[in-house]
Design a protein around this motif. Structure first.
Motif, PDB file in Angstrom:
ATOM      1  N   TYR A  39      59.673  36.946  32.095  1.00 49.97           N
ATOM      2  CA  TYR A  39      59.519  37.720  33.479  1.00 49.97           C
ATOM      3  C   TYR A  39      60.645  38.673  33.824  1.00 49.97           C
ATOM      4  O   TYR A  39      61.806  38.095  33.804  1.00 49.97           O
ATOM      5  N   SER A  40      60.248  39.848  34.313  1.00 51.17           N
ATOM      6  CA  SER A  40      61.410  40.659  34.534  1.00 51.17           C
ATOM      7  C   SER A  40      61.766  40.645  36.007  1.00 51.17           C
ATOM      8  O   SER A  40      62.350  41.563  36.667  1.00 51.17           O
ATOM      9  N   SER A  41      60.913  39.846  36.768  1.00 53.64           N
ATOM     10  CA  SER A  41      60.995  39.653  38.116  1.00 53.64           C
ATOM     11  C   SER A  41      61.882  38.310  38.498  1.00 53.64           C
ATOM     12  O   SER A  41      61.854  37.500  37.488  1.00 53.64           O
ATOM     13  N   ALA A  42      62.630  38.212  39.424  1.00 52.11           N
ATOM     14  CA  ALA A  42      62.953  39.081  40.433  1.00 52.11           C
ATOM     15  C   ALA A  42      64.162  39.684  40.012  1.00 52.11           C
ATOM     16  O   ALA A  42      65.387  39.316  39.720  1.00 52.11           O
ATOM     17  N   HIS A  43      64.024  41.465  39.805  1.00 48.04           N
ATOM     18  CA  HIS A  43      65.207  41.831  39.257  1.00 48.04           C
ATOM     19  C   HIS A  43      65.141  43.350  39.582  1.00 48.04           C
ATOM     20  O   HIS A  43      63.971  43.952  40.101  1.00 48.04           O
ATOM     21  N   THR A  44      66.267  43.780  39.818  1.00 46.69           N
ATOM     22  CA  THR A  44      66.238  45.461  39.836  1.00 46.69           C
ATOM     23  C   THR A  44      65.623  46.228  39.051  1.00 46.69           C
ATOM     24  O   THR A  44      65.830  45.800  37.639  1.00 46.69           O
ATOM     25  N   PRO A  45      64.971  47.234  39.217  1.00 43.96           N
ATOM     26  CA  PRO A  45      64.631  47.853  40.185  1.00 43.96           C
ATOM     27  C   PRO A  45      63.524  46.867  40.930  1.00 43.96           C
ATOM     28  O   PRO A  45      62.932  46.518  40.294  1.00 43.96           O
ATOM     29  N   TYR A  46      63.840  46.632  42.075  1.00 41.95           N
ATOM     30  CA  TYR A  46      62.706  45.993  42.812  1.00 41.95           C
ATOM     31  C   TYR A  46      61.379  46.813  43.022  1.00 41.95           C
ATOM     32  O   TYR A  46      61.238  47.822  43.064  1.00 41.95           O
ATOM     33  N   GLN A  47      60.308  45.885  42.645  1.00 40.17           N
ATOM     34  CA  GLN A  47      58.878  46.245  42.726  1.00 40.17           C
ATOM     35  C   GLN A  47      58.048  45.585  43.763  1.00 40.17           C
ATOM     36  O   GLN A  47      58.043  44.238  43.434  1.00 40.17           O
ATOM     37  N   GLN A  48      57.536  46.191  44.607  1.00 41.35           N
ATOM     38  CA  GLN A  48      56.771  45.317  45.657  1.00 41.35           C
ATOM     39  C   GLN A  48      55.636  44.828  44.658  1.00 41.35           C
ATOM     40  O   GLN A  48      54.820  45.396  44.192  1.00 41.35           O
ATOM     41  N   PRO A  49      55.310  43.442  45.073  1.00 35.64           N
ATOM     42  CA  PRO A  49      54.463  42.892  44.301  1.00 35.64           C
ATOM     43  C   PRO A  49      52.874  43.116  44.773  1.00 35.64           C
ATOM     44  O   PRO A  49      52.854  43.190  46.068  1.00 35.64           O
ATOM     45  N   ALA A  50      51.679  42.774  44.122  1.00 28.85           N
ATOM     46  CA  ALA A  50      50.432  43.094  44.595  1.00 28.85           C
ATOM     47  C   ALA A  50      50.484  41.869  45.908  1.00 28.85           C
ATOM     48  O   ALA A  50      50.796  40.747  45.565  1.00 28.85           O
ATOM     49  N   THR A  51      49.607  42.193  46.925  1.00 26.68           N
ATOM     50  CA  THR A  51      49.920  41.565  48.001  1.00 26.68           C
ATOM     51  C   THR A  51      48.756  39.987  47.642  1.00 26.68           C
ATOM     52  O   THR A  51      48.898  39.130  48.252  1.00 26.68           O
ATOM     53  N   SER A  52      47.786  40.366  46.729  1.00 29.21           N
ATOM     54  CA  SER A  52      47.075  39.107  46.159  1.00 29.21           C
ATOM     55  C   SER A  52      47.866  38.083  45.662  1.00 29.21           C
ATOM     56  O   SER A  52      47.389  36.892  45.521  1.00 29.21           O
ATOM     57  N   LEU A  53      49.078  38.407  45.177  1.00 33.33           N
ATOM     58  CA  LEU A  53      50.253  37.183  44.709  1.00 33.33           C
ATOM     59  C   LEU A  53      50.871  36.608  45.839  1.00 33.33           C
ATOM     60  O   LEU A  53      51.470  35.643  45.463  1.00 33.33           O
ATOM     61  N   LEU A  54      50.762  37.003  46.911  1.00 30.03           N
ATOM     62  CA  LEU A  54      51.838  36.471  47.926  1.00 30.03           C
ATOM     63  C   LEU A  54      50.848  35.577  48.873  1.00 30.03           C
ATOM     64  O   LEU A  54      49.820  35.845  49.349  1.00 30.03           O
ATOM     65  N   PRO A  55      51.670  34.690  49.456  1.00 34.02           N
ATOM     66  CA  PRO A  55      51.037  33.868  50.673  1.00 34.02           C
ATOM     67  C   PRO A  55      51.019  34.922  51.899  1.00 34.02           C
ATOM     68  O   PRO A  55      51.762  35.798  51.919  1.00 34.02           O
ATOM     69  N   ALA A  56      50.029  34.840  52.867  1.00 30.71           N
ATOM     70  CA  ALA A  56      49.799  35.744  53.921  1.00 30.71           C
ATOM     71  C   ALA A  56      51.045  35.900  54.617  1.00 30.71           C
ATOM     72  O   ALA A  56      51.384  36.949  55.174  1.00 30.71           O
ATOM     73  N   ALA A  57      51.707  34.910  54.798  1.00 29.19           N
ATOM     74  CA  ALA A  57      53.070  34.806  55.702  1.00 29.19           C
ATOM     75  C   ALA A  57      54.103  35.704  55.102  1.00 29.19           C
ATOM     76  O   ALA A  57      55.006  35.965  55.697  1.00 29.19           O
ATOM     77  N   SER A  58      54.092  36.091  53.862  1.00 32.40           N
ATOM     78  CA  SER A  58      55.204  36.800  53.269  1.00 32.40           C
ATOM     79  C   SER A  58      54.725  38.142  52.973  1.00 32.40           C
ATOM     80  O   SER A  58      55.665  39.053  52.560  1.00 32.40           O
ATOM     81  N   VAL A  59      53.691  38.648  53.559  1.00 37.98           N
ATOM     82  CA  VAL A  59      53.469  40.281  53.603  1.00 37.98           C
ATOM     83  C   VAL A  59      53.993  40.558  55.062  1.00 37.98           C
ATOM     84  O   VAL A  59      53.301  40.197  56.170  1.00 37.98           O
ATOM     85  N   PRO A  60      55.227  41.538  55.138  1.00 38.47           N
ATOM     86  CA  PRO A  60      55.576  41.893  56.456  1.00 38.47           C
ATOM     87  C   PRO A  60      54.431  42.805  57.298  1.00 38.47           C
ATOM     88  O   PRO A  60      53.986  43.802  56.356  1.00 38.47           O
TER      89      PRO A  60
END
Length: 195
Positions: A39-60
């Motif tokens: 996996y090339s994540s988490a690495h620069t350049p930062y790329q915002q992930p799809a919100t479907s991959l995140l818990p709701a509390a992690s989406v600002p």
């Protein structure tokens, strides 16, 4: 401009997972196989992930300020790690190595498989992602512990005492011996003394 693989667009962790899932599912499971999913994540350049991959509390709710602040970079770094975690789970489920519980959590039972899983990070955290009490000036690219301190997770049927933390120092070179043991190779005999 003409990228038939689709790798020029899309979220890297999803692309990397899709390719791994396809390859693993093509393998003859009666023969030994090994897959590396880098996996090339988490690495620069930062790329915002799809919100479907995140818990709701992690989406600002307020969005990002063009990644100008360390706080924005820390949020993105955290999101990229959470998205990578979701993708690792998807690889395990879609290749039949795990299932999902009713609440969506991962259900991995090493006793139900002959597959070993090794997860390793390659270096410490990039300075903007470092959280207190750690010092950002002693992070990635330094020889301080927080610059070389990375996760190493080994799970599977060959683990004799699962669920424990091992506090001993381990080097990535130690994995050579581990992978040899997994393959049934006596590394001490197989590798010439000159190596």
């Amino acid at each position: 401009p003409n990228d038939p693989s689709g790798a020029g667009r899309g979220y890297r962790s999803i692309i990397e997972s899709d390719r791994a899932i396809d390859w693993i599912n093509e393998q003859n499971r009666s023969k030994p196989w090994m897959a590396t999913v880098a996996y090339s994540s988490a690495h620069t350049p930062y790329q915002q992930p799809a919100t479907s991959l995140l818990p709701a509390a992690s989406v600002p709710s307020g969005g990002f300020n063009c990644l100008t602040s360390a706080a924005d970079q820390r949020v993105l770094s955290n999101q990229m790690i959470e998205a990578m975690d979701a993708e690792i789970g998807r690889v395990l489920v879609q290749t039949g190595l795990a299932t999902r519980n009713a609440d969506g959590t991962l259900n991995y039972d090493p006793a139900r498989s002959d597959t070993m899983i090794v997860i390793i990070g390659d270096n410490g955290t990039y300075a903007p992602g470092v959280k207190a009490p750690f010092n950002p000036t002693r992070a990635k690219a330094t020889v301080y512990q927080t610059g070389v301190w990375t996760p190493l997770i080994v799970a599977g049927p060959l683990v004799k005492e699962p669920g424990r933390d091992v506090e001993s120092m381990v080097n990535i070179a130690d994995l050579f011996q581990l992978f040899g043991e997994m393959a049934g190779i006596d590394v001490e005999k197989a590798v010439p003394k000159s190596r």
